[in-house]
Design a protein around this motif. Structure first.
Motif, PDB file in Angstrom:
ATOM      1  N   ALA A 138       0.984  -1.533  -0.349  1.00 40.55           N
ATOM      2  CA  ALA A 138       0.209  -0.138  -0.187  1.00 40.55           C
ATOM      3  C   ALA A 138       1.024   1.326   0.168  1.00 40.55           C
ATOM      4  O   ALA A 138       0.563   1.862  -0.600  1.00 40.55           O
ATOM      5  N   ARG A 139       2.129   1.172   0.907  1.00 39.71           N
ATOM      6  CA  ARG A 139       3.187   1.754   0.767  1.00 39.71           C
ATOM      7  C   ARG A 139       3.779   2.207  -0.560  1.00 39.71           C
ATOM      8  O   ARG A 139       4.193   3.589  -0.872  1.00 39.71           O
ATOM      9  N   TYR A 140       3.898   1.264  -1.529  1.00 47.36           N
ATOM     10  CA  TYR A 140       5.006   1.480  -2.598  1.00 47.36           C
ATOM     11  C   TYR A 140       4.286   2.239  -3.864  1.00 47.36           C
ATOM     12  O   TYR A 140       2.401   1.762  -3.856  1.00 47.36           O
ATOM     13  N   ASN A 141       4.869   3.137  -4.012  1.00 47.62           N
ATOM     14  CA  ASN A 141       3.608   3.528  -5.045  1.00 47.62           C
ATOM     15  C   ASN A 141       5.159   4.064  -6.257  1.00 47.62           C
ATOM     16  O   ASN A 141       6.138   5.685  -6.575  1.00 47.62           O
ATOM     17  N   PRO A 142       5.200   2.617  -7.004  1.00 51.51           N
ATOM     18  CA  PRO A 142       6.101   3.295  -8.139  1.00 51.51           C
ATOM     19  C   PRO A 142       6.267   4.196  -9.129  1.00 51.51           C
ATOM     20  O   PRO A 142       6.487   4.525 -10.084  1.00 51.51           O
ATOM     21  N   ASP A 143       4.571   4.567  -9.848  1.00 48.98           N
ATOM     22  CA  ASP A 143       4.991   6.250 -10.096  1.00 48.98           C
ATOM     23  C   ASP A 143       5.369   6.930  -9.887  1.00 48.98           C
ATOM     24  O   ASP A 143       6.237   8.126 -10.322  1.00 48.98           O
ATOM     25  N   PRO A 170       6.855  -9.922  -6.944  1.00 49.26           N
ATOM     26  CA  PRO A 170       5.573  -9.313  -7.014  1.00 49.26           C
ATOM     27  C   PRO A 170       5.116  -8.108  -7.243  1.00 49.26           C
ATOM     28  O   PRO A 170       4.568  -7.533  -7.688  1.00 49.26           O
ATOM     29  N   ARG A 171       5.976  -7.080  -6.863  1.00 52.41           N
ATOM     30  CA  ARG A 171       6.106  -5.616  -6.974  1.00 52.41           C
ATOM     31  C   ARG A 171       6.109  -5.146  -8.082  1.00 52.41           C
ATOM     32  O   ARG A 171       5.734  -4.160  -9.179  1.00 52.41           O
ATOM     33  N   ALA A 172       7.159  -6.143  -9.037  1.00 53.34           N
ATOM     34  CA  ALA A 172       7.155  -5.998 -10.916  1.00 53.34           C
ATOM     35  C   ALA A 172       5.607  -5.985 -11.180  1.00 53.34           C
ATOM     36  O   ALA A 172       5.530  -5.155 -12.688  1.00 53.34           O
ATOM     37  N   ILE A 173       4.756  -6.259 -10.943  1.00 52.64           N
ATOM     38  CA  ILE A 173       3.362  -5.868 -11.628  1.00 52.64           C
ATOM     39  C   ILE A 173       3.222  -4.332 -11.399  1.00 52.64           C
ATOM     40  O   ILE A 173       2.922  -3.771 -12.104  1.00 52.64           O
ATOM     41  N   GLN A 174       2.665  -4.009  -9.973  1.00 53.25           N
ATOM     42  CA  GLN A 174       3.021  -3.004 -10.504  1.00 53.25           C
ATOM     43  C   GLN A 174       3.789  -1.400 -10.720  1.00 53.25           C
ATOM     44  O   GLN A 174       3.434  -0.243 -11.519  1.00 53.25           O
TER      45      GLN A 174
END
Ligand code: NAG
Length: 349
Positions: free
Chosen positions: A81-86, A168-172
């Motif tokens: 929820a904290r990870y913001n790839p943008d 899995p954060r490769a998706i975001q």
């Protein structure tokens, strides 16, 4: 000036973060108190990332081994929820005008693009590294110079290292990069069909996700040995681009064994590569073969009637196709096998 702004930005966002963090911590504390009564652990398991062992060793692309927990805990969802790839994805442009020192392209900052060497009339390559990777990963250091040698292209290296320690954060990260490309095309007039998106390992699936997020049809997508331990809902898909290709080099181990694209290559049977003693070495070979295909061509694949023929190296269907290369081989499909040398040059022709 830019550095000053960055420092200012960090200070002000830290100040905002403090209030937000306090509120969030209070909320989480309340949640934990509630859950502590119901669960024997204060970090409850909410799901499994992949079937099989809970803890598994994964190698990053510099060969370091990490113990990875495949079960999803409450704390993982909090981190996600904290990870913001943008905000945390970084984009580094390389061209023949700047082959070794990148120019940063920043989302929603058109000046970084107009003052760079990006040229919308060229093909644009986007590279997505793997688990725990970075800009200096072998995947990038092999492919950036290979693409620039092969053509007068824009090469954009996606740095998603802020998220890549959790695969899995490769998706975001991929979705955010897709939104970045849509923005870049809007301000430059570049068209999706001139793009070639290339990803490695978990970034192999991420490249497919990136391409399908871009507004319009991406011309060419390549997966270099996409990862095996991966949510089946988020696999690389043939429909991710107008032409998609996967190079399988450590299938059934770190890499994915079954076909994923319009065209799937199984060099040396797709599981283990000659000249390699470790899984990671087999896995790496996928981008070394792609790099060599860009520079000198070769790697003529023989068409297979089915996957078993590819795995056993007994392909006897008619037709050949060359692995990799700068231009998409749009309209082709199928499974292909070839044999390589154990050392560079890998191609036997
Ligand atoms: C390929 O080999 C298989 C097994 O030997 C055989 O049944 C098949 O007829 C062959 N196909 C061609 C096109 O030669």
């Amino acid at each position: 000036m830019i550095i000053m702004n960055n420092i200012k930005c960090v200070v002000s966002s830290t100040a905002q973060f403090d209030t937000a963090t306090m509120a969030r911590t209070a909320a989480i504390l309340v949640l934990f108190v509630g859950l502590a009564a119901a669960y024997p652990t204060n970090d409850p398991i909410l799901g499994k990332w992949s079937p099989g062992l809970r803890y598994d060793y994964m190698e990053d692309d510099s060969g370091s081994v990490h113990l990875v927990d495949n079960w999803l805990k409450l704390s993982d969802y909090e981190k996600l929820a904290r990870y913001n790839p943008d905000a945390s994805n970084r984009y580094h442009l390389f061209t023949r005008q700047n082959p070794s020192i990148s120019q940063p392209l920043v989302l929603n900052n058109a000046g970084t693009v107009t003052s760079s060497n990006f040229n919308a009339r060229r093909r644009t390559i986007v590279l997505m590294h793997g688990f725990a990777g970075s800009v200096t990963s072998g995947f990038n250091t092999v492919l950036v110079p290979a693409f620039l040698a092969a053509g007068d292209v824009n090469v954009i290296v996606l740095d998603w290292s802020a998220g890549s320690a959790w695969g899995p954060r490769a998706i975001q990260a991929g979705q955010a990069a897709g939104r970045f490309i849509t923005w870049l095309n809007r301000i430059t007039g570049a068209t999706p069909n001139t793009y070639h998106i290339v990803g490695y390992s978990v970034g192999g699936h991420g490249a497919g996700i990136m391409a399908r997020t871009v507004s319009g049809n991406v011309g060419y997508v390549t997966g270099c040995d996409p990862a095996d331990r991966w949510d089946t809902a988020w696999l690389f898909r043939p429909s991710d681009g107008l032409y998609t290709e996967v190079i399988h080099t450590n299938g059934g181990d770190i890499g994915y064994l079954n076909p994923l694209a319009h065209v799937d290559f199984y060099p040396n049977g797709g599981r283990t590569m000659p000249g390699c003693m470790t899984s990671l070495c087999h896995h790496y070979r996928s981008y070394y073969y792609l790099g060599e295909s860009l520079r000198t061509g070769g790697f003529t694949g023989r068409r297979c009637a089915n996957l078993n023929q590819a795995l056993s190296g007994t392909c006897n269907a008619s037709g050949t196709l060359r692995l990799g290369g700068l231009e998409p081989k749009t309209g082709n499909s199928g499974i292909f096998h070839l044999v390589t040398n154990p050392l560079a040059p890998f191609s036997r022709g």
